[in-house]
Write an enzyme that holds these catalytic residues in place. Structure first.
Site, mmCIF file in Angstrom:
data_model
loop_
_atom_site.group_PDB
_atom_site.id
_atom_site.type_symbol
_atom_site.label_atom_id
_atom_site.label_comp_id
_atom_site.label_asym_id
_atom_site.label_seq_id
_atom_site.Cartn_x
_atom_site.Cartn_y
_atom_site.Cartn_z
ATOM 1 N N LYS A 41 0.848 -1.201 0.000
ATOM 2 C CA LYS A 41 0.000 0.000 0.000
ATOM 3 C C LYS A 41 0.879 1.245 0.000
ATOM 4 O O LYS A 41 1.735 1.415 0.861
ATOM 5 C CB LYS A 41 -0.905 -0.009 1.233
ATOM 6 C CG LYS A 41 -2.007 -1.053 1.133
ATOM 7 C CD LYS A 41 -2.756 -1.188 2.419
ATOM 8 C CE LYS A 41 -3.535 0.066 2.748
ATOM 9 N NZ LYS A 41 -4.219 -0.087 4.059
HETATM 10 O O1 LIG Z 1 -10.595 5.971 8.429
HETATM 11 P P1 LIG Z 1 -10.023 4.728 9.004
HETATM 12 O O2 LIG Z 1 -11.073 3.917 9.720
HETATM 13 O O3 LIG Z 1 -8.810 4.956 9.823
HETATM 14 O O4 LIG Z 1 -9.593 3.798 7.789
HETATM 15 C C1 LIG Z 1 -8.531 4.047 6.927
HETATM 16 C C2 LIG Z 1 -8.484 2.938 5.899
HETATM 17 O O5 LIG Z 1 -7.439 2.969 5.046
HETATM 18 C C3 LIG Z 1 -6.847 1.715 4.839
HETATM 19 O O6 LIG Z 1 -5.540 1.830 5.332
HETATM 20 C C4 LIG Z 1 -6.894 1.435 3.350
HETATM 21 O O7 LIG Z 1 -6.715 0.109 3.013
HETATM 22 C C5 LIG Z 1 -7.623 0.700 5.602
HETATM 23 O O8 LIG Z 1 -6.791 -0.231 6.193
HETATM 24 C C6 LIG Z 1 -8.485 1.564 6.488
HETATM 25 O O9 LIG Z 1 -9.802 1.135 6.364
#
Ligand SMILES: O=P(O)(O)OC[C@H]1O[C@](O)(CO)[C@@H](O)[C@@H]1O
Length: 233
Positions: A87
């Protein structure tokens, strides 16, 4: 439609790998922090062992520069496995990293997407998945449905292999909406799954069916038990 778990909690992953059609697992540094100071790479390998080779596993780079992100990516691949989706946040440094990693054939998930523009650029750079942040967009008064819908339209127009992995969900309704707008995948915490599968109405319906069955065939009777003792044998 792909359902992913947004957690690195081993027991939850074991449990929901059994319960749900689990397409993969996603994590980010904030999700890792919830587990305390884990031994990072053995922990990630343990997750891979649970979900198997066919599931997608998304692990985030933490470097701030292109070079640092690329180094993170190589280290993740060496210490977990070659199939991990690395990522990479979709800013200038990240976009350059996405281009280079895709040229090397690395699986990439472009993350921290709040706008169509970021998504279009990451798609053009060849990202395998785009991770738009649904609830964070909602909190910023950005129309998350429109962003996901237009990214999906662009994917369809170009016949692109990039997929939308919608993320950052706080409600079941948000997950439904992301799929309905054209996301191919959604990652969610176990809280969303628990809420979506344990509404009081579901339990009430099951209790009514059990009561009706038992009033006919007796307490604790099952389909198997009446097969062994047919009423009209
Ligand atoms: O707004 P939140 O709940 O912190 O989520 C950020 C999101 O971004 C990510 O890093 C993208 O995959 C997820 O793991 C997560 O759902």
């Amino acid at each position: 439609m792909e359902f992913l778990l947004d957690t690195v909690h081993i027991e939850d992953i074991k449990k929901y790998a059994r319960i749900m059609p689990l397409s993969g697992v996603t994590s980010n540094p904030s999700i890792v922090k919830k587990e305390g100071q884990i031994d990072f790479f053995p922990h990630m390998r343990a997750i891979r062992a649970i979900i198997g080779d066919q599931a997608s596993f998304h692990i985030q780079a933490v470097g701030q520069t292109t070079e640092a992100m690329i180094q993170d990516a190589h280290t993740i691949l060496e210490n977990v496995d070659d199939n991990v989706f690395v990522k990479i946040p979709t800013n200038e440094a990240g976009l350059a990293a996405i281009k280079q990693l895709k040229a090397e054939g690395v699986n990439v998930t472009a993350t921290a997407i709040y706008t169509k523009f970021q998504g279009y650029l990451a798609m053009s750079a060849g990202a395998d998945y785009l991770a738009p942040y649904y609830n964070r967009m909602v909190n910023m008064n950005i129309n998350a449905d429109e962003v996901i819908g237009e990214l999906a339209n662009q994917i369809a127009r170009e016949n692109s292999t990039t997929k939308i992995l919608a993320a950052s969900f706080h409600t079941v309704q948000q997950v439904n909406s992301a799929f309905e707008m054209g996301a191919q995948a959604a990652t969610m915490g176990v809280d969303i799954l628990k809420t979506g599968l344990s509404a009081p109405a579901i339990g009430a319906a099951i209790n009514d069916f059990t009561a009706d069955w038992e009033s006919l065939y007796g307490k604790d009777s099952t389909i198997a038990s009446i097969a062994k003792q047919p009423l009209h044998a």
